[in-house]
Design an enzyme around this catalytic site. Structure first.
Site, short mmCIF file in Angstrom:
data_model
loop_
_atom_site.label_atom_id
_atom_site.label_comp_id
_atom_site.label_asym_id
_atom_site.label_seq_id
_atom_site.Cartn_x
_atom_site.Cartn_y
_atom_site.Cartn_z
NE ARG A 65 -1.97 -1.76 3.48
CZ ARG A 65 -2.38 -1.92 4.73
NH1 ARG A 65 -3.60 -1.54 5.07
NH2 ARG A 65 -1.58 -2.44 5.63
CG ASP A 199 4.75 -25.19 8.01
OD1 ASP A 199 5.80 -24.62 8.38
OD2 ASP A 199 4.06 -25.87 8.79
CG HIS A 200 9.09 -21.04 7.78
ND1 HIS A 200 8.05 -20.53 8.53
CD2 HIS A 200 10.10 -21.27 8.66
CE1 HIS A 200 8.42 -20.45 9.79
NE2 HIS A 200 9.66 -20.89 9.90
CE LYS A 204 13.08 -24.01 10.06
NZ LYS A 204 14.13 -23.00 9.87
CD GLU A 238 9.83 -19.07 18.45
OE1 GLU A 238 10.31 -18.35 17.56
OE2 GLU A 238 8.64 -19.06 18.77
CG HIS A 262 5.79 -24.33 12.27
ND1 HIS A 262 5.59 -24.04 10.95
CD2 HIS A 262 6.05 -23.13 12.88
CE1 HIS A 262 5.73 -22.74 10.75
NE2 HIS A 262 6.01 -22.18 11.90
CE LYS A 358 6.21 -16.46 19.90
NZ LYS A 358 7.41 -16.61 19.08
#
Length: 511
Positions: A65, A199-200, A204, A238, A262, A358
């Site tokens: 935008r 899904d990244h 991997k 994480e 994931h 996390k």
């Protein structure tokens, strides 16, 4: 515990697939002003350029935008060098950046799509991209439907010439009903074969290597079942908090953000039956069988937590409720642990323990397969001294950050006495094949340009995982937690997560 490390492949020969270079293509990234494009997508595309895996006739069009026409290419070049491990003087960088363009528009503006279509047509004529498009939705989820409908309304989803594919970022819905609604929206405009739900994690190397490890080695697959495996643990931990994403995380939480996508993908790769091939439909079929075989999650088999103040890496950090733009009385979970049971012939009776969260003790994602102990009688006098008891064999697949695979087994300690201790045999990707600046998106972007959906989610799989977890989310909505926050930052979650395994006579791996 002793360690043995295998650092290099034993041969320079490898089994190679066919060379895979896409047809001429324009990659159109919606939401291109966001961090994902600068930190991941453009670096990944340039890594493909370095590897000579992009077509000569290729272009990137960023769509957002804000009016960034004069700044976009420069900003993306800085991202490629800063986050992609690329030298500023790389000879391919300047020619690549000439292929990057920008188009400013609102995502609900019909005129903006008319102008975008004209821009793409002009690129086709200028460099010969033949109408081939890869649309990438890297926007907030609330814009997905608008963009999809507009692409359909302006005949950009199924043009008269060229192949069109669309990548949709997670989250793909926030529960079963919303996932079905989004699937219906996108299927009204695009055929399922055109849709790539990304899904990244599946980009991997170690995730892809699960299949090679299992099915490419004759010594492991015969043991990969309830006769030999005691249990499986999957950890996605994480150190960081929510990194300023308060409004997003308040709506998401750990179960939606990590477990539904994931972690469930990792579980399917570990638990699936051998596919007849590594093609998309064959893999999807076996993954879906796994998810549908998981028993409904009982309330006593799931734990939720929220981090409070604590120490991470020696630094004092605040609790979740003190984060910016977070409700001071928030009931959002930043940690989830589950015990799952797969009711099929391979895995019946083998628990799968999952934890994700996390502000935990360290950043790590791994899968651990623990095997049953051998009969103890033979070894009961051999574990005195340094090694107090015989330990089970464990295969650990490290997804990040230290990618590799390790095997724990028992060995005799060199001495005149018969003493048995566990040792570790370790394979490390960086040692064996060298460090890589790849971020996982390279393989996924390349596959999408080629129309290969093997490493992407299908609507059936998305709905199957939401079917499993939506009842849990609904129960949590009705019963707000009274003990939040219930774990200090820098620890491994609430005590109830430890008890989830302890009641089965097991414990989480020390990481």
């Amino acid at each position: 515990m002793a360690a043995m490390t295998t650092a290099v492949p034993q041969t320079n020969e490898s089994v190679k697939g066919p060379e895979r270079i896409p047809e001429p293509t324009v990659v159109v990234i919606f939401g291109a002003s966001g961090d994902l494009t600068k930190r991941k997508l453009l670096p990944a595309l340039f890594h493909l350029e370095q590897a000579n895996l992009l077509p000569e006739k290729f272009a990137v069009v960023g769509v957002a935008r804000r009016p960034l026409e004069g700044e976009f290419a420069k900003d993306m070049q800085e991202g490629i060098t800063k986050y992609g491990g690329v030298e500023a003087g790389d000879e391919k960088l300047e020619p690549f950046m000439k292929k990057v363009r920008y188009h400013a528009m609102n995502f609900d503006d019909s005129n903006g799509y008319i102008q975008l279509n004209e821009l793409l047509s002009s690129i086709d004529k200028e460099i010969g991209t033949q109408g081939n498009r890869l649309f990438y939705l890297s926007t907030a989820p609330e814009y997905f439907a608008d963009i999809i409908h507009q692409l359909g309304d302006h005949q950009m989803a199924k043009p008269k010439s060229g192949e069109v594919h669309i990548i949709i970022e997670k989250p793909f819905g926030h529960d079963l009903d919303s996932a079905r609604e989004l699937n219906d929206d996108v299927n009204r405009v695009f055929d399922e074969s055109q849709i790539f739900r990304i899904d990244h994690y599946l980009g991997k190397e170690t995730v892809q290597n699960i299949l090679v490890f299992r099915f490419g080695n004759g010594i492991f697959e015969p043991l990969w079942n309830r006769n030999y495996v005691d249990h499986v643990q999957i950890t996605a931990a994480e150190e960081i908090g929510i990194e300023g994403r308060g409004p997003f995380y308040e709506k998401a939480g750990a179960l939606r953000d990590v477990v539904q996508n994931h972690v469930m993908e990792l579980l399917s790769f570990v638990a699936m039956e051998p596919p007849i091939s590594f093609e998309a439909e064959a893999l999807r079929r076996e993954k879906l069988k796994v998810w549908k075989a998981i028993k409904p999650v009982e309330p006593y088999n799931i734990v939720r937590g929220q981090y409070g103040p604590g120490k991470v890496g020696g630094q004092e950090v605040k609790g979740y409720r003190q984060e910016d733009r977070v409700d001071p009385q928030s009931g959002t979970e930043t940690f989830a642990a589950l015990k799952l049971e797969i009711e099929n012939w391979r895995w019946a009776g083998v628990p799968f323990y999952i934890r994700a969260g996390k502000r935990l003790g360290k950043r790590t994602t791994e899968i651990s397969i623990q095997f049953k102990l051998p009969p103890q009688l033979l070894f009961k006098e051999m574990t005195a001294g340094k090694c107090s008891e015989l330990q089970p064999n464990v295969i650990t697949m490290r997804i990040q950050p230290d990618e590799g695979i390790s095997l724990r087994f028992s060995s005799k300690v060199p001495s005149p006495n018969m003493e048995v201790c566990p040792v570790i045999m370790d394979f490390n990707y960086a040692d064996a094949f060298g460090k890589s600046s790849a971020n996982g998106y390279e393989r996924l972007l390349l596959d999408a340009m080629l129309g290969d959906g093997t490493l992407f989610a299908h609507r059936d799989g998305v709905e199957a995982t939401w079917s499993l977890l939506t009842p849990v989310l609904e129960k949590w909505e009705k019963t707000k937690p009274k003990d939040f926050p219930n774990y200090p930052s820098g620890t491994w979650g609430p005590q109830t997560a430890q008890e989830l395994l302890e009641r089965d006579g097991r414990s989480w791996r020390k990481l």
